[in-house]
Design a protein around this motif. Structure first.
Motif, short mmCIF file in Angstrom:
data_model
loop_
_atom_site.label_atom_id
_atom_site.label_comp_id
_atom_site.label_asym_id
_atom_site.label_seq_id
_atom_site.Cartn_x
_atom_site.Cartn_y
_atom_site.Cartn_z
N LYS A 1 6.81 12.37 0.05
CA LYS A 1 6.16 13.03 -1.08
C LYS A 1 4.80 12.39 -1.33
CE LYS A 1 9.24 12.16 -4.35
NZ LYS A 1 9.80 11.98 -5.72
N PRO A 2 3.91 13.09 -2.04
CA PRO A 2 2.62 12.49 -2.37
C PRO A 2 2.81 11.19 -3.15
CG PRO A 2 2.63 14.85 -2.88
CD PRO A 2 4.04 14.47 -2.55
N TYR A 3 1.99 10.17 -2.83
CA TYR A 3 2.22 8.87 -3.47
C TYR A 3 1.97 8.93 -4.97
CZ TYR A 3 2.37 3.98 -4.57
OH TYR A 3 2.72 2.79 -5.15
N ASN B 1 4.12 8.66 -10.54
CA ASN B 1 4.31 9.39 -11.80
C ASN B 1 5.75 9.86 -12.04
OD1 ASN B 1 1.53 9.18 -12.29
ND2 ASN B 1 1.09 11.07 -11.15
N GLY B 2 6.64 9.53 -11.11
CA GLY B 2 8.04 9.93 -11.26
C GLY B 2 8.28 11.42 -11.08
N ASP B 3 7.40 12.08 -10.35
CA ASP B 3 7.53 13.51 -10.06
C ASP B 3 8.57 13.69 -8.95
OD1 ASP B 3 7.06 16.21 -9.04
OD2 ASP B 3 5.15 16.17 -10.13
N ILE C 1 0.86 -1.18 0.00
CA ILE C 1 0.00 0.00 0.00
C ILE C 1 0.90 1.23 0.00
CG2 ILE C 1 -1.90 1.21 1.13
CD1 ILE C 1 -2.65 -1.65 0.30
N ASP C 2 0.81 2.02 -1.04
CA ASP C 2 1.63 3.22 -1.18
C ASP C 2 3.11 2.92 -0.97
OD1 ASP C 2 -0.84 4.34 -1.51
OD2 ASP C 2 -0.64 5.84 0.08
N GLY C 3 3.54 1.81 -1.54
CA GLY C 3 4.95 1.45 -1.50
C GLY C 3 5.41 0.75 -0.24
N GLU C 4 4.50 0.56 0.73
CA GLU C 4 4.87 -0.11 1.98
C GLU C 4 4.22 -1.48 2.06
OE1 GLU C 4 4.43 1.98 5.67
OE2 GLU C 4 4.78 3.93 4.72
N PHE D 1 -3.65 13.72 0.90
CA PHE D 1 -2.20 13.85 0.82
C PHE D 1 -1.70 13.76 -0.62
CE2 PHE D 1 -2.04 12.81 5.41
CZ PHE D 1 -1.09 13.74 5.82
N GLU D 2 -2.54 13.27 -1.51
CA GLU D 2 -2.18 13.21 -2.92
C GLU D 2 -2.64 14.49 -3.62
OE1 GLU D 2 -2.90 9.53 -4.98
OE2 GLU D 2 -2.41 8.33 -3.21
#
Length: 326
Positions: A210-212, A217-219, A82-85, A185-186
């Motif tokens: 940073k926002p997920y 999106n590589g921002d 979830i969101d990279g975790e 948060f996004e």
């Protein structure tokens, strides 16, 4: 004392309800917050398998419910990213609302709030509609409009599994006549929402990470980058407020002692954005070194900077501190 952007008293937002006194995200926590004088109640919203918006801090619910002792749901324990975790446990999107209603809430941080353990096993998980009904009923009862300040949790993730939150949220909120802020948060989902609603939107900004959706999106931009004046101008194109970690307004040193305030409140006000600050709690663990045993003075410091609202776990303390201003 600096003026708020609205020239009104700062608003009190009951962070997950009166979560200093009741298990968070329960109707009991929201109702107590209203009785203690909050202006807004704040549900974090996730979604069920059958597409119903419910209030939980996370979609993984082992920390906030008794799901682990329900043998009938053992087979639903799983691992997800979830969101990279990596998260291990039970997830709301794997349950129907009827199944989730068989669970009860429990205190998320019992070691810090042992007084709340007495309420474990009593309250169920509320739906957004139940929260709206509570706010409407209490507004009539007390003769004062109670606002709702929902957060869309993990919007990119939920969209990716075919359970987007936004349209269901707007359908529910557009039917009611209560004060509203919608927060996230996004960034992308707030920008999308801004095209679909005139309800005020709040860009949440942490003091790290940073926002997920930026990750996906590589921002390259981080949350801390978003508080520079140029980025605040961009945020003001889709949002009416920022909801910021209090460390971005008054930083702390490595010992937890307060440093000088930043220019964030003034910078945001210059771009037409209100500033709502999180999270205010009474326990020394969460207080800066300067204000141990004295949460009221922390509120005063921030109120003096002209902030427009506070997220608080202890509505009564927040209201008392605000009353001191008048």
């Amino acid at each position: 004392m600096a003026k708020t952007f609205t020239n009104q008293s700062p608003i009190i937002i009951a962070h997950r309800g009166a979560s200093g006194y009741r298990p968070e995200h329960t109707l009991a926590a929201y109702e107590l917050a209203i009785d203690l004088g909050t202006d807004y109640i704040e549900p974090d919203l996730v979604i069920t398998k059958d597409g119903i918006l419910i209030a939980r801090h996370e979609n993984e619910i082992s920390e906030t419910t008794d799901v682990a002792i329900h043998a009938e749901f053992t087979h639903l324990k799983t691992t997800k990213i979830i969101d990279g975790e990596v998260k291990i446990g039970w997830f709301t999107e794997d349950f129907t609302l009827a199944e989730l209603k068989t669970l009860t809430a429990k205190e998320r941080i019992p070691q810090i709030r042992p007084q709340n353990i007495a309420y474990n096993g009593i309250f169920t998980i509320p739906t957004l509609n139940e929260i709206i009904d509570l706010a409407k009923r209490k507004s009539l009862e007390i003769g004062r409009m109670i606002g709702i300040y929902p957060e869309t949790k993990h919007p990119t993730y939920f969209k990716s599994i075919g359970l987007p939150l936004e349209d269901k949220l707007l359908t529910a909120l557009h039917k009611i006549n209560l004060p509203i802020f919608i927060q996230s948060f996004e960034v992308g989902n707030l920008q999308e929402l801004s095209k679909k609603t005139d309800l005020p939107l709040v860009q949440l900004i942490n003091d790290s990470g940073k926002p997920y959706d930026f990750v996906v999106n590589g921002d390259h931009r981080t949350y801390q980058y978003l508080v520079n004046p140029t980025e605040l101008i961009e945020i003001a194109k889709y949002a009416q407020a920022i909801g910021v970690n209090k460390n971005l307004v008054v930083p702390k040193d490595s010992n937890g002692k307060l440093l000088s305030p930043t220019s964030l409140v003034n910078d945001a006000h210059q771009t037409g954005l209100q500033v709502h600050v999180w999270t205010f709690r009474n326990e020394n663990l969460f207080l800066p070194l300067d204000f141990q045993e004295n949460p009221q003075d922390e509120y005063q410091l921030f109120f003096d900077l002209g902030i427009d609202g506070v997220f608080s776990d202890f509505t009564d303390t927040a209201v008392s501190a605000r009353n001191f201003l008048s």
